[in-house]
Design a protein around this motif. Structure first.
Motif, PDB file in Angstrom:
ATOM      1  N   ARG A 160     -13.989 -10.174   3.552  1.00  0.00           N
ATOM      2  CA  ARG A 160     -14.745 -10.925   4.575  1.00  0.00           C
ATOM      3  C   ARG A 160     -14.308 -10.618   5.999  1.00  0.00           C
ATOM      4  NH1 ARG A 160     -14.026 -16.552   1.871  1.00  0.00           N
ATOM      5  NH2 ARG A 160     -14.813 -15.968  -0.168  1.00  0.00           N
ATOM      6  N   LYS A 161     -13.024 -10.407   6.211  1.00  0.00           N
ATOM      7  CA  LYS A 161     -12.534 -10.166   7.571  1.00  0.00           C
ATOM      8  C   LYS A 161     -12.478  -8.676   7.919  1.00  0.00           C
ATOM      9  CE  LYS A 161      -8.594 -11.106  10.618  1.00  0.00           C
ATOM     10  NZ  LYS A 161      -7.286 -11.737  10.726  1.00  0.00           N
ATOM     11  N   TYR A 162     -12.015  -7.846   6.970  1.00  0.00           N
ATOM     12  CA  TYR A 162     -11.755  -6.445   7.277  1.00  0.00           C
ATOM     13  C   TYR A 162     -12.900  -5.501   6.913  1.00  0.00           C
ATOM     14  CZ  TYR A 162      -7.086  -8.413   7.568  1.00  0.00           C
ATOM     15  OH  TYR A 162      -6.001  -9.189   7.869  1.00  0.00           O
ATOM     16  N   GLY A 163     -13.867  -5.985   6.143  1.00  0.00           N
ATOM     17  CA  GLY A 163     -15.006  -5.147   5.772  1.00  0.00           C
ATOM     18  C   GLY A 163     -14.736  -4.303   4.546  1.00  0.00           C
ATOM     19  N   LYS A 164     -15.359  -3.110   4.523  1.00  0.00           N
ATOM     20  CA  LYS A 164     -15.266  -2.207   3.383  1.00  0.00           C
ATOM     21  C   LYS A 164     -13.891  -1.550   3.345  1.00  0.00           C
ATOM     22  CE  LYS A 164     -17.179   2.079   1.576  1.00  0.00           C
ATOM     23  NZ  LYS A 164     -18.063   3.204   1.827  1.00  0.00           N
ATOM     24  N   GLY A 165     -13.350  -1.454   2.127  1.00  0.00           N
ATOM     25  CA  GLY A 165     -12.059  -0.799   1.945  1.00  0.00           C
ATOM     26  C   GLY A 165     -11.981  -0.109   0.608  1.00  0.00           C
ATOM     27  N   GLN A 166     -11.021   0.781   0.476  1.00  0.00           N
ATOM     28  CA  GLN A 166     -10.811   1.496  -0.771  1.00  0.00           C
ATOM     29  C   GLN A 166      -9.396   1.215  -1.267  1.00  0.00           C
ATOM     30  OE1 GLN A 166     -10.975   5.800  -0.569  1.00  0.00           O
ATOM     31  NE2 GLN A 166     -11.768   5.892  -2.663  1.00  0.00           N
ATOM     32  N   ILE A 167      -9.286   0.871  -2.545  1.00  0.00           N
ATOM     33  CA  ILE A 167      -7.988   0.568  -3.149  1.00  0.00           C
ATOM     34  C   ILE A 167      -7.210   1.870  -3.307  1.00  0.00           C
ATOM     35  CG2 ILE A 167      -6.804  -0.332  -5.191  1.00  0.00           C
ATOM     36  CD1 ILE A 167      -9.274  -2.148  -5.621  1.00  0.00           C
ATOM     37  N   ILE A 168      -5.988   1.886  -2.780  1.00  0.00           N
ATOM     38  CA  ILE A 168      -5.152   3.081  -2.926  1.00  0.00           C
ATOM     39  C   ILE A 168      -3.960   2.849  -3.859  1.00  0.00           C
ATOM     40  CG2 ILE A 168      -5.877   4.112  -0.743  1.00  0.00           C
ATOM     41  CD1 ILE A 168      -3.262   3.117   0.505  1.00  0.00           C
ATOM     42  N   GLU A 169      -3.702   1.568  -4.188  1.00  0.00           N
ATOM     43  CA  GLU A 169      -2.611   1.274  -5.107  1.00  0.00           C
ATOM     44  C   GLU A 169      -2.796  -0.128  -5.669  1.00  0.00           C
ATOM     45  OE1 GLU A 169       2.281   1.653  -5.193  1.00  0.00           O
ATOM     46  OE2 GLU A 169       1.214   1.926  -3.310  1.00  0.00           O
ATOM     47  N   VAL A 170      -2.447  -0.312  -6.945  1.00  0.00           N
ATOM     48  CA  VAL A 170      -2.467  -1.621  -7.596  1.00  0.00           C
ATOM     49  C   VAL A 170      -1.051  -1.896  -8.076  1.00  0.00           C
ATOM     50  CG1 VAL A 170      -3.435  -3.028  -9.450  1.00  0.00           C
ATOM     51  CG2 VAL A 170      -4.872  -1.318  -8.331  1.00  0.00           C
ATOM     52  N   LEU A 171      -0.477  -3.024  -7.628  1.00  0.00           N
ATOM     53  CA  LEU A 171       0.904  -3.380  -7.959  1.00  0.00           C
ATOM     54  C   LEU A 171       0.947  -4.728  -8.662  1.00  0.00           C
ATOM     55  CD1 LEU A 171       2.206  -2.590  -4.395  1.00  0.00           C
ATOM     56  CD2 LEU A 171       2.566  -1.157  -6.384  1.00  0.00           C
ATOM     57  N   GLY A 172       1.929  -4.951  -9.493  1.00  0.00           N
ATOM     58  CA  GLY A 172       2.140  -6.253 -10.118  1.00  0.00           C
ATOM     59  C   GLY A 172       1.132  -6.538 -11.212  1.00  0.00           C
ATOM     60  N   GLU A 173       1.165  -7.796 -11.664  1.00  0.00           N
ATOM     61  CA  GLU A 173       0.257  -8.220 -12.720  1.00  0.00           C
ATOM     62  C   GLU A 173       0.020  -9.709 -12.621  1.00  0.00           C
ATOM     63  OE1 GLU A 173       3.193  -8.807 -16.477  1.00  0.00           O
ATOM     64  OE2 GLU A 173       2.745  -6.739 -15.964  1.00  0.00           O
ATOM     65  N   GLY A 174      -0.967 -10.191 -13.338  1.00  0.00           N
ATOM     66  CA  GLY A 174      -1.301 -11.611 -13.324  1.00  0.00           C
ATOM     67  C   GLY A 174      -1.592 -12.094 -11.916  1.00  0.00           C
ATOM     68  N   LEU A 175      -1.161 -13.303 -11.605  1.00  0.00           N
ATOM     69  CA  LEU A 175      -1.408 -13.871 -10.276  1.00  0.00           C
ATOM     70  C   LEU A 175      -0.688 -13.107  -9.176  1.00  0.00           C
ATOM     71  CD1 LEU A 175      -1.325 -17.719 -10.969  1.00  0.00           C
ATOM     72  CD2 LEU A 175      -3.307 -16.238 -10.680  1.00  0.00           C
ATOM     73  N   ASP A 176       0.277 -12.274  -9.542  1.00  0.00           N
ATOM     74  CA  ASP A 176       1.015 -11.482  -8.561  1.00  0.00           C
ATOM     75  C   ASP A 176       0.393 -10.101  -8.326  1.00  0.00           C
ATOM     76  OD1 ASP A 176       2.931 -13.463  -8.120  1.00  0.00           O
ATOM     77  OD2 ASP A 176       4.098 -12.813  -9.853  1.00  0.00           O
ATOM     78  N   THR A 177      -0.802  -9.866  -8.879  1.00  0.00           N
ATOM     79  CA  THR A 177      -1.455  -8.570  -8.677  1.00  0.00           C
ATOM     80  C   THR A 177      -1.709  -8.368  -7.188  1.00  0.00           C
ATOM     81  OG1 THR A 177      -2.517  -8.694 -10.836  1.00  0.00           O
ATOM     82  CG2 THR A 177      -3.464  -7.149  -9.236  1.00  0.00           C
ATOM     83  N   GLU A 178      -1.202  -7.250  -6.699  1.00  0.00           N
ATOM     84  CA  GLU A 178      -1.316  -6.936  -5.274  1.00  0.00           C
ATOM     85  C   GLU A 178      -2.077  -5.619  -5.126  1.00  0.00           C
ATOM     86  OE1 GLU A 178       1.860  -5.798  -1.870  1.00  0.00           O
ATOM     87  OE2 GLU A 178       2.381  -7.526  -3.119  1.00  0.00           O
ATOM     88  N   LEU A 179      -2.969  -5.584  -4.155  1.00  0.00           N
ATOM     89  CA  LEU A 179      -3.747  -4.380  -3.883  1.00  0.00           C
ATOM     90  C   LEU A 179      -3.324  -3.799  -2.550  1.00  0.00           C
ATOM     91  CD1 LEU A 179      -7.302  -5.778  -4.697  1.00  0.00           C
ATOM     92  CD2 LEU A 179      -5.760  -4.567  -6.246  1.00  0.00           C
TER      93      LEU A 179
END
Length: 170
Positions: A125-144
């Motif tokens: 909503r704030k930054y617009g279009k983006g592309q995921i370059i890394e996925v870290l963690g799992e469950g509720l701690d999943t970080e993009l």
């Protein structure tokens, strides 16, 4: 600065390592420590310490000390006892593990996040279009780690909590 209380067998808590509470002795109070697992006791240098201790837990600390043939001592060297029953047991809510609050994530958001992979495009909503370059963690701690069009460097987002959705080309 917080005020700490210590359960110690030494004459002064600073010297607890000279007359330590052993790990074997901790078995004598394991039931209390488990029952009140919401209280963050710290075992180190032969003593049990509670940072930011207050009136709600002193009674429990005295009970633990009595079982260990130890004493409760404050940072400034004063001792605490319960001879006049001044310190009651802690309130019931301290019996709970306060570490992780229960969080409900909508099913739609869960399905979306679980499918995300490197190179997927998302919309924030704030930054617009983006592309995921890394996925870290799992469950509720999943970080993009996401590179947005307007950004110089990637942003890190907690996937379940960030205002993201699939990118839809117009």
């Amino acid at each position: 600065m917080s005020y700490d209380l210590h359960i110690t067998k030494a004459d002064h808590w600073i010297f607890s390592d000279k007359n330590p509470i052993t790990e074997e002795e901790l078995e004598k109070v394991a039931d209390l420590l488990e029952t009140y697992r919401g209280i963050p006791f710290l075992y180190q240098d032969g003593r049990i310490t509670l940072c930011r201790a207050d009136e709600r837990v002193i009674g429990l600390m005295i009970d633990i000390a009595n079982r260990l043939d130890a004493r409760v001592q404050g940072d400034e060297g004063e001792y605490y006892n319960n001879d006049d029953n001044k310190y009651p047991h802690p309130p019931d809510y301290l019996r709970e593990d306060l570490g992780e609050p229960e969080i409900e994530i909508p099913e739609e958001k869960q399905r979306f996040v679980e499918t995300l992979q490197i190179n997927d495009e998302i919309y924030h909503r704030k930054y617009g279009k983006g592309q995921i370059i890394e996925v870290l963690g799992e469950g509720l701690d999943t970080e993009l780690k996401v590179m947005f069009l307007e950004g110089q460097r990637p942003k890190r987002l907690l996937a379940y909590f960030a205002p993201i959705e699939p990118y839809k080309q117009v």
